[in-house]
Motif scaffolding. Sequence first.
Motif, mmCIF file in Angstrom:
data_model
loop_
_atom_site.group_PDB
_atom_site.id
_atom_site.type_symbol
_atom_site.label_atom_id
_atom_site.label_comp_id
_atom_site.label_asym_id
_atom_site.label_seq_id
_atom_site.Cartn_x
_atom_site.Cartn_y
_atom_site.Cartn_z
ATOM 1 N N GLY A 126 1.348 -25.274 -41.539
ATOM 2 C CA GLY A 126 2.459 -26.047 -42.104
ATOM 3 C C GLY A 126 3.301 -25.206 -43.055
ATOM 4 O O GLY A 126 4.532 -25.284 -43.044
ATOM 5 N N ASN A 127 2.639 -24.414 -43.892
ATOM 6 C CA ASN A 127 3.363 -23.546 -44.829
ATOM 7 C C ASN A 127 4.188 -22.499 -44.086
ATOM 8 O O ASN A 127 5.325 -22.190 -44.466
ATOM 9 C CB ASN A 127 2.381 -22.849 -45.767
ATOM 10 C CG ASN A 127 1.735 -23.822 -46.740
ATOM 11 O OD1 ASN A 127 2.307 -24.861 -47.062
ATOM 12 N ND2 ASN A 127 0.541 -23.494 -47.208
ATOM 13 N N ALA A 159 8.207 -21.900 -43.979
ATOM 14 C CA ALA A 159 8.804 -20.591 -44.231
ATOM 15 C C ALA A 159 9.785 -20.222 -43.121
ATOM 16 O O ALA A 159 10.875 -19.680 -43.389
ATOM 17 C CB ALA A 159 7.705 -19.530 -44.332
ATOM 18 N N GLU A 160 9.417 -20.530 -41.860
ATOM 19 C CA GLU A 160 10.325 -20.265 -40.738
ATOM 20 C C GLU A 160 11.591 -21.096 -40.855
ATOM 21 O O GLU A 160 12.688 -20.618 -40.546
ATOM 22 C CB GLU A 160 9.619 -20.574 -39.409
ATOM 23 C CG GLU A 160 8.543 -19.592 -39.013
ATOM 24 C CD GLU A 160 9.087 -18.194 -38.820
ATOM 25 O OE1 GLU A 160 10.168 -18.037 -38.215
ATOM 26 O OE2 GLU A 160 8.442 -17.240 -39.289
ATOM 27 N N TYR A 161 11.447 -22.320 -41.316
ATOM 28 C CA TYR A 161 12.615 -23.181 -41.506
ATOM 29 C C TYR A 161 13.550 -22.596 -42.558
ATOM 30 O O TYR A 161 14.783 -22.573 -42.375
ATOM 31 C CB TYR A 161 12.167 -24.588 -41.921
ATOM 32 C CG TYR A 161 13.309 -25.497 -42.319
ATOM 33 C CD1 TYR A 161 14.125 -26.081 -41.350
ATOM 34 C CD2 TYR A 161 13.576 -25.761 -43.666
ATOM 35 C CE1 TYR A 161 15.185 -26.899 -41.715
ATOM 36 C CE2 TYR A 161 14.625 -26.578 -44.032
ATOM 37 C CZ TYR A 161 15.427 -27.148 -43.053
ATOM 38 O OH TYR A 161 16.476 -27.950 -43.415
ATOM 39 N N ALA A 210 8.138 -22.963 -33.952
ATOM 40 C CA ALA A 210 9.414 -23.168 -34.654
ATOM 41 C C ALA A 210 10.599 -23.042 -33.694
ATOM 42 O O ALA A 210 11.536 -23.850 -33.728
ATOM 43 C CB ALA A 210 9.542 -22.159 -35.789
ATOM 44 N N THR A 211 10.541 -22.034 -32.833
ATOM 45 C CA THR A 211 11.642 -21.822 -31.887
ATOM 46 C C THR A 211 11.715 -22.951 -30.866
ATOM 47 O O THR A 211 12.802 -23.377 -30.476
ATOM 48 C CB THR A 211 11.475 -20.472 -31.164
ATOM 49 O OG1 THR A 211 11.402 -19.428 -32.139
ATOM 50 C CG2 THR A 211 12.647 -20.201 -30.224
ATOM 51 N N ALA A 212 10.561 -23.432 -30.420
ATOM 52 C CA ALA A 212 10.546 -24.559 -29.484
ATOM 53 C C ALA A 212 11.181 -25.794 -30.117
ATOM 54 O O ALA A 212 11.953 -26.511 -29.461
ATOM 55 C CB ALA A 212 9.108 -24.856 -29.055
#
Length: 253
Positions: A3-4, A8-10, A104-106
């Motif tokens: 989740g963290n 971070a990716e967001y 994240a990309t999906a």
Amino acid sequence: MIGNLLRAEYRKFTSTQVWFWMLLVCVALTSAFTAGQIGGTKYDDELQSNVRDVLLSATGGFTYIPLFVLGVLSVTTEYRYQTITPTVLATPSRWTIIFVKTIATALVGIVYALICLIVELAIALPWLATRHVHVDLPSQVGTLASAFVVLALFALVGLGAGALIKNQIVAVTVGVIFVAFLDHIVLIIPGVKHIYPYLLSGATNAITVSPHDDHTINGVTLLSVGGGIAVLVVWGLVMAVLGAGITMNRDIT
């Protein structure tokens, strides 16, 4: 922990304006091709028979290319600006990094695909109504789902390409040339053309072709819808896994 990492990716994704410009390109391509499909059809009865093509405008306008580029940038930007160093220091496992970036990309691909379809329908439905063209949306769910799947999966394919080719300029240039031109050319080369169903454009055609249309192109039979989806998933995941495996034994700088 996952989740963290996703949060971070967001933050990385929204920290620049790339997401906005790529979304703008997707919306522009979708709008232009939808308008072209409807405005370019002179007779209403002809347009009625081409409703399915109108609802596939999001993929017909090469909208999946900016999504592919977005997937590439999700990895290569970190290498270009060396933000990969703190990323790896925080998460030493390259497999975990690629796994989180894949998720994240999906998710990004899904959101962009939904926005493109909403834009397409917002343009198409009122315009078709003024042309006295009836659209039975429940019967077109499969068509819309096909467009959605293609758009979402091309972001994943881009991620795989970016993981495999760290250099941003090379990854984007080679990837776009391959997606837009090279794998289409394969179809006209005798002997080699039989690999076409397993290339990106072949898989895209397999997903979007009408069940009532001929599934053969230039003597090459396309895969089933499920087969086309599997091909795009495999392209993305195999390149991502290879990229993660290679970088595990490579200096990230």
